[in-house]
Scaffold this motif. Structure first.
Motif, PDB file in Angstrom:
ATOM      1  N   MET B   1       0.847  -1.193   0.000  1.00 42.70           N
ATOM      2  CA  MET B   1       0.000   0.000   0.000  1.00 42.70           C
ATOM      3  C   MET B   1       0.883   1.242   0.000  1.00 42.70           C
ATOM      4  SD  MET B   1      -3.126   0.725  -0.249  1.00 42.70           S
ATOM      5  CE  MET B   1      -3.703  -0.963   0.010  1.00 42.70           C
ATOM      6  N   ASN B   2       0.700   1.999  -1.031  1.00 36.65           N
ATOM      7  CA  ASN B   2       1.487   3.196  -1.252  1.00 36.65           C
ATOM      8  C   ASN B   2       0.948   4.340  -0.370  1.00 36.65           C
ATOM      9  OD1 ASN B   2       1.575   5.764  -2.596  1.00 36.65           O
ATOM     10  ND2 ASN B   2       2.285   4.732  -4.453  1.00 36.65           N
ATOM     11  N   ILE B   3       1.852   5.094   0.240  1.00 32.60           N
ATOM     12  CA  ILE B   3       1.391   6.144   1.170  1.00 32.60           C
ATOM     13  C   ILE B   3       0.564   7.232   0.480  1.00 32.60           C
ATOM     14  CG2 ILE B   3       3.121   5.836   2.991  1.00 32.60           C
ATOM     15  CD1 ILE B   3       4.745   8.089   1.671  1.00 32.60           C
ATOM     16  N   ASP B   4       0.914   7.535  -0.766  1.00 32.77           N
ATOM     17  CA  ASP B   4       0.137   8.552  -1.486  1.00 32.77           C
ATOM     18  C   ASP B   4      -1.320   8.109  -1.623  1.00 32.77           C
ATOM     19  OD1 ASP B   4       2.658   9.554  -1.740  1.00 32.77           O
ATOM     20  OD2 ASP B   4       2.468  10.084  -3.863  1.00 32.77           O
ATOM     21  N   GLN B   5      -1.488   6.827  -1.882  1.00 35.91           N
ATOM     22  CA  GLN B   5      -2.843   6.296  -2.064  1.00 35.91           C
ATOM     23  C   GLN B   5      -3.672   6.405  -0.782  1.00 35.91           C
ATOM     24  OE1 GLN B   5      -2.180   2.320  -3.394  1.00 35.91           O
ATOM     25  NE2 GLN B   5      -1.374   2.975  -5.389  1.00 35.91           N
ATOM     26  N   VAL B   6      -3.008   6.217   0.350  1.00 30.99           N
ATOM     27  CA  VAL B   6      -3.730   6.304   1.622  1.00 30.99           C
ATOM     28  C   VAL B   6      -4.225   7.732   1.842  1.00 30.99           C
ATOM     29  CG1 VAL B   6      -3.531   6.108   4.126  1.00 30.99           C
ATOM     30  CG2 VAL B   6      -2.465   4.388   2.665  1.00 30.99           C
ATOM     31  N   VAL B   7      -3.355   8.696   1.625  1.00 27.94           N
ATOM     32  CA  VAL B   7      -3.748  10.101   1.821  1.00 27.94           C
ATOM     33  C   VAL B   7      -4.825  10.493   0.814  1.00 27.94           C
ATOM     34  CG1 VAL B   7      -2.945  12.490   1.795  1.00 27.94           C
ATOM     35  CG2 VAL B   7      -1.507  10.691   2.797  1.00 27.94           C
ATOM     36  N   GLU B   8      -4.659  10.033  -0.422  1.00 28.29           N
ATOM     37  CA  GLU B   8      -5.637  10.334  -1.463  1.00 28.29           C
ATOM     38  C   GLU B   8      -7.016   9.787  -1.072  1.00 28.29           C
ATOM     39  OE1 GLU B   8      -5.486   8.056  -5.232  1.00 28.29           O
ATOM     40  OE2 GLU B   8      -5.144   9.999  -6.174  1.00 28.29           O
ATOM     41  N   PRO B  19      -6.766  18.788   8.167  1.00 31.87           N
ATOM     42  CA  PRO B  19      -5.495  19.490   8.363  1.00 31.87           C
ATOM     43  C   PRO B  19      -4.314  18.512   8.297  1.00 31.87           C
ATOM     44  CG  PRO B  19      -6.743  19.362  10.426  1.00 31.87           C
ATOM     45  CD  PRO B  19      -7.588  18.755   9.377  1.00 31.87           C
ATOM     46  N   VAL B  20      -3.152  19.032   7.967  1.00 33.95           N
ATOM     47  CA  VAL B  20      -1.952  18.194   7.851  1.00 33.95           C
ATOM     48  C   VAL B  20      -1.701  17.444   9.162  1.00 33.95           C
ATOM     49  CG1 VAL B  20       0.554  18.237   7.549  1.00 33.95           C
ATOM     50  CG2 VAL B  20      -0.912  19.615   6.059  1.00 33.95           C
ATOM     51  N   ALA B  21      -1.919  18.142  10.275  1.00 37.68           N
ATOM     52  CA  ALA B  21      -1.665  17.525  11.582  1.00 37.68           C
ATOM     53  C   ALA B  21      -2.524  16.269  11.772  1.00 37.68           C
ATOM     54  CB  ALA B  21      -1.964  18.529  12.690  1.00 37.68           C
ATOM     55  N   GLU B  22      -3.692  16.284  11.139  1.00 35.78           N
ATOM     56  CA  GLU B  22      -4.600  15.134  11.231  1.00 35.78           C
ATOM     57  C   GLU B  22      -4.120  14.013  10.308  1.00 35.78           C
ATOM     58  OE1 GLU B  22      -8.494  13.836  12.769  1.00 35.78           O
ATOM     59  OE2 GLU B  22      -7.024  15.379  13.316  1.00 35.78           O
ATOM     60  N   LEU B  23      -3.683  14.412   9.122  1.00 31.51           N
ATOM     61  CA  LEU B  23      -3.233  13.412   8.145  1.00 31.51           C
ATOM     62  C   LEU B  23      -2.040  12.609   8.678  1.00 31.51           C
ATOM     63  CD1 LEU B  23      -3.670  15.524   4.883  1.00 31.51           C
ATOM     64  CD2 LEU B  23      -4.966  13.470   5.505  1.00 31.51           C
ATOM     65  N   VAL B  24      -1.261  13.251   9.541  1.00 28.15           N
ATOM     66  CA  VAL B  24      -0.118  12.568  10.152  1.00 28.15           C
ATOM     67  C   VAL B  24      -0.576  11.288  10.868  1.00 28.15           C
ATOM     68  CG1 VAL B  24       1.563  12.782  12.043  1.00 28.15           C
ATOM     69  CG2 VAL B  24       1.327  14.620  10.364  1.00 28.15           C
ATOM     70  N   PHE B  27      -0.630   7.514   9.525  1.00 28.33           N
ATOM     71  CA  PHE B  27       0.523   6.605   9.572  1.00 28.33           C
ATOM     72  C   PHE B  27       1.047   6.495  10.998  1.00 28.33           C
ATOM     73  CE2 PHE B  27       0.264   8.780   5.484  1.00 28.33           C
ATOM     74  CZ  PHE B  27       0.000   7.703   4.673  1.00 28.33           C
ATOM     75  N   GLU B  28       0.190   6.786  11.933  1.00 31.07           N
ATOM     76  CA  GLU B  28       0.535   6.723  13.355  1.00 31.07           C
ATOM     77  C   GLU B  28       1.851   7.435  13.645  1.00 31.07           C
ATOM     78  OE1 GLU B  28       0.032   2.492  14.022  1.00 31.07           O
ATOM     79  OE2 GLU B  28      -1.893   2.915  14.976  1.00 31.07           O
ATOM     80  N   GLY B  29       2.029   8.565  12.992  1.00 32.27           N
ATOM     81  CA  GLY B  29       3.192   9.393  13.264  1.00 32.27           C
ATOM     82  C   GLY B  29       4.470   8.939  12.581  1.00 32.27           C
ATOM     83  N   GLU B  30       4.389   7.857  11.816  1.00 27.74           N
ATOM     84  CA  GLU B  30       5.625   7.393  11.164  1.00 27.74           C
ATOM     85  C   GLU B  30       6.056   8.323  10.034  1.00 27.74           C
ATOM     86  OE1 GLU B  30       5.881   3.248  10.052  1.00 27.74           O
ATOM     87  OE2 GLU B  30       4.766   2.721  11.861  1.00 27.74           O
ATOM     88  N   ILE B  31       5.109   9.104   9.554  1.00 20.79           N
ATOM     89  CA  ILE B  31       5.460  10.101   8.542  1.00 20.79           C
ATOM     90  C   ILE B  31       5.152  11.459   9.153  1.00 20.79           C
ATOM     91  CG2 ILE B  31       4.827  11.032   6.278  1.00 20.79           C
ATOM     92  CD1 ILE B  31       4.343   8.122   5.411  1.00 20.79           C
ATOM     93  N   ARG B  34       6.313  17.190   7.275  1.00 20.98           N
ATOM     94  CA  ARG B  34       7.013  17.424   6.011  1.00 20.98           C
ATOM     95  C   ARG B  34       6.694  16.323   5.014  1.00 20.98           C
ATOM     96  NH1 ARG B  34      11.281  20.705   4.735  1.00 20.98           N
ATOM     97  NH2 ARG B  34      11.055  19.647   2.722  1.00 20.98           N
ATOM     98  N   GLY B  35       6.687  15.111   5.515  1.00 16.38           N
ATOM     99  CA  GLY B  35       6.377  13.959   4.662  1.00 16.38           C
ATOM    100  C   GLY B  35       4.980  14.074   4.079  1.00 16.38           C
ATOM    101  N   ILE B  36       4.018  14.469   4.916  1.00 17.40           N
ATOM    102  CA  ILE B  36       2.632  14.629   4.453  1.00 17.40           C
ATOM    103  C   ILE B  36       2.553  15.747   3.412  1.00 17.40           C
ATOM    104  CG2 ILE B  36       0.288  15.277   5.156  1.00 17.40           C
ATOM    105  CD1 ILE B  36       0.995  12.541   6.205  1.00 17.40           C
ATOM    106  N   GLU B  37       3.276  16.838   3.678  1.00 20.90           N
ATOM    107  CA  GLU B  37       3.258  17.947   2.715  1.00 20.90           C
ATOM    108  C   GLU B  37       3.828  17.512   1.361  1.00 20.90           C
ATOM    109  OE1 GLU B  37       5.140  20.946   5.067  1.00 20.90           O
ATOM    110  OE2 GLU B  37       3.258  21.367   6.137  1.00 20.90           O
TER     111      GLU B  37
END
Lengths: 254, 172, 172
Positions: B1-8, B19-24, B27-31, B34-37
Motif C-alpha cells: 500500500m502506497n502512502i500517497d494512495q492512503v492520503v488520497e 489538516p496536515v496535523a490530522e493526516l499525520v 501513519f501513526e506518526g511514522e510520517i 514534512r512527509g505529508i506535505e
C-alpha cells in the motif's frame, strides 16, 4: 461460593448429575439467541444427530440447563414454552405406533424442521457479518460539489394565475361574474398602493394618494381606487373645515 | 500500500477538509508533517489535469470539483421543477386579481379554508405582503402582491396580468 | 474537458451509485451507453492500483475504498462503525434470505421475540423496508431488503448473497 439460590436455598456446588459441563454454565444466557439456539448448542455439544434426536436425552439436558439458568436469570417465556414442547414430543414418542396409520408423522419432525431452518439463518447471519460492509469495511468517496445549491422555488407564469382563477370561476359557477378587466385590475393595484402609503401612518393627505405627473388616466384610476377603498370601508376620508385639507385615514386606526 | 494512495483515499472520502496535523495520524506518526506535505504536493500535481483539484482551505486540505465541471454535473442533479398546489395557485390568483383581500375573502371565493402555510409561503418568498387591516372584528390582515411578485413574473404592473373578461364565456 | 474526467468527477462526488443510464445524461445523450461503458472500463483500469476501486453494485457504478485502506482510514475517525449484535444479524439474515417476511415470521424462525428497535435500526439505515402487508388479522408489514442494502454490501443482486448451508453439512 454460592452458585445459585433455588427456593431460597443457597447451592454451593453445581449439581453433579448435570450433563452440561460447568464451563457451559459460565456462558450467560444472553449468549443464546433463544431456545432454538440453546437446543442447537446442546445437540452440537453432545454430537446428537439432528435428524434422529434422542428426545429423552435432549429434554433432560435442556431441563437441567434451564433449571440452573433459572436460578440465575429471569428466564424468558420462550425457554419455558420450549421446555413444554420438548416434554410433549417426548411423551408422544412413548405412545405405541399405530401400524395401520401409514402417514403418521414423527412428532420430532416439526422441531427438526425449525432447528434446521434456524441453523441455516444463524449461519447466514455469520456469513453476512463476514461480508464487506460500507462504513465498517470500506468508505464511499464523496467529494464536495464546490458550489452552493440554491433551493429551487416553483416558477409561476401569469397564465398559471389566470388558469387558477378561471378554474375557481368555473368551479364556483358564479352567477355574478367578476368582471376583472384591465381597468378594474389597475384600480385594485392602486388600492394596494394607497394602503401601502398608509402603512405605519395614521393618515395621509388626499393629495398624497396621487402620483402627480402620471397622467390624467392614472389620476382617475387612483381616484376610483380611493372611492373603492371607502366603499369597502378600508379607509375613510375626512375634511375638518370647508376648503381645508382632506385626509385619508386607514380604518384600522382607532 | 502506497502512502500517497492512503492520503488520497482519506481526502476523497472525507466530507470535511483535513489538516496536515490530522493526516499525520494516518501513519501513526511514522510520517511527519514534512512527509505529508510532500505527499500532498505529489497529489496536487497528479490531479492537476482532472475534474477535481486538491485545495487548501482554512481548515485543511480537501478535494473539490473544478468549476468547469458544474455544467456537466448539474445535468445529473436536475430535479423535477417544483410546482405549487392548486390551492396555492388559486390563493395567489385571488390575491393578485382581487387585492387587497383578507384570508376570509380568499376563503369565501374558494369556498374552503385557506391554510396559513400557503400565505406564509408566499410571504416568505416576498410575493405577498400585508398592507393593512380591515376594520372588522378580528382586524384581519389585507394581503396584496409585492413588486417582487411582478418582477418574478416578468410583469411591469398588475395590469399586465392576463385579462379575465373571457370568464363570461366560461359561465355561458 | 476530457469525457473520462467528467464521469470520474461525477462518480467521486456522488454518495450513491450511479447507473449507466444516468451517466449518459452527463453528456446530454451525445455519448451512448456503449460509450459510457467504455469510459467506465478505462476508469476501472486507471484506478486499478490505488486506494479506491470502481465497482458495480445493484444501483449502478460507484467508487469505494479498497478494504485494505480501512485500517488507515480508521485512524482518522475515532468512531468505529458499529458491529451488529447476533440478534440483529439473524434478523437481517432472515429478511435477506426469506423476504418478504413479517415480524411474526422472523420470530417463528428465531424462536424468540424480535425487538422493534432492531427493525427500526435497519429501516433507519435504509437496509430494509416494508413492501406491503400480509392479508391476515393485524395486517402485519412485510419486510424486504433495499437496493442500498445490496450497495452497502457491494452486491449486484440478492443472488450474490452467500449460499445457504445445506442441511447435511450441519449434521457433520
Amino acid at each position: 461460593m454460592i452458585v445459585a439460590r433455588v427456593h431460597g436455598e443457597a447451592i454451593q456446588d453445581l449439581p453433579q448429575d448435570l450433563y452440561i459441563p460447568p464451563e457451559a454454565l459460565e456462558i450467560v444466557l444472553e449468549t443464546f439467541e433463544g431456545p432454538l439456539d440453546l437446543l442447537l448448542y446442546l445437540i452440537r455439544k453432545h454430537n446428537l444427530d439432528i435428524l434422529d434426536i434422542s428426545m429423552a436425552e435432549l429434554t433432560r439436558q435442556y431441563m437441567a440447563y434451564i433449571e440452573a439458568a433459572k436460578a440465575r436469570h429471569e428466564l424468558a417465556a420462550e425457554y419455558l414454552l420450549m421446555a413444554a414442547l420438548l416434554v410433549e414430543i417426548k411423551s408422544r414418542m412413548l405412545l405405541p405406533k399405530h401400524a395401520e396409520i401409514e402417514d403418521e408423522v414423527d412428532p420430532r419432525a416439526e422441531l427438526v424442521r425449525r432447528l434446521l431452518e434456524y441453523e441455516k439463518m444463524k449461519q447466514a447471519a455469520l456469513r453476512l457479518d463476514g461480508m464487506e460492509q460500507a462504513e465498517r469495511d470500506f468508505l464511499i468517496p464523496c467529494v464536495d460539489l464546490d458550489w452552493i445549491e440554491m433551493p429551487e422555488l416553483p416558477s409561476v407564469i401569469s397564465d398559471d394565475l389566470k388558469q387558477a382563477w378561471m378554474g375557481l370561476v368555473a368551479r364556483a359557477k358564479l352567477t355574478d361574474p367578476h368582471r376583472v378587466g384591465r381597468e378594474e385590475l389597475s384600480i385594485r393595484e392602486h388600492m394596494t398602493g394607497i394602503l401601502k402609503k398608509l402603512q405605519g401612518r395614521d393618515f395621509i393627505e388626499f393629495e398624497e394618494c396621487f402620483d402627480l405627473g402620471s397622467g390624467l388616466a392614472v389620476m382617475i384610476v387612483t381616484f376610483l381606487a380611493l372611492l373603492e377603498l371607502v366603499r369597502e370601508s378600508l379607509v375613510s376620508i375626512s375634511q375638518a373645515d370647508f376648503f381645508g385639507s382632506i385626509y385619508v385615514k386607514a380604518n384600522h386606526e382607532y | 500500500m502506497n502512502i500517497d494512495q492512503v492520503v488520497e483515499a482519506a481526502l476523497l472520502c472525507s466530507d470535511e477538509a483535513i489538516p496536515v496535523a490530522e493526516l499525520v495520524r494516518l501513519f501513526e506518526g511514522e510520517i511527519d508533517r514534512r512527509g505529508i506535505e510532500d505527499i500532498i504536493a505529489r497529489l496536487c500535481s497528479k490531479w492537476e489535469h482532472s475534474g477535481l483539484e486538491l485545495v487548501e482551505v482554512s481548515s485543511g486540505w480537501r478535494f473539490r470539483t473544478r468549476p468547469a465541471m458544474k455544467q456537466y454535473l448539474d445535468r445529473l442533479n436536475e430535479k423535477k421543477a417544483p410546482r405549487y398546489s392548486r390551492a396555492a395557485l388559486e390563493t395567489l390568483a385571488i390575491i393578485a386579481y382581487r387585492q387587497p383581500v383578507t384570508r376570509g375573502d380568499i376563503e369565501e371565493i374558494r369556498g374552503v379554508s385557506v391554510s396559513p402555510q400557503i400565505l406564509k409561503m408566499f410571504e416568505a418568498r416576498n410575493w405577498i405582503e400585508s398592507v393593512g387591516h380591515r376594520d372588522v372584528p378580528g382586524r384581519p390582515a389585507l394581503y396584496a402582491t409585492t413588486a417582487k411578485f411582478l418582477d418574478d413574473l416578468n410583469l411591469k404592473s398588475l395590469s399586465q396580468l392576463p385579462p379575465l373578461l373571457e370568464s363570461e364565456s366560461i359561465l355561458g
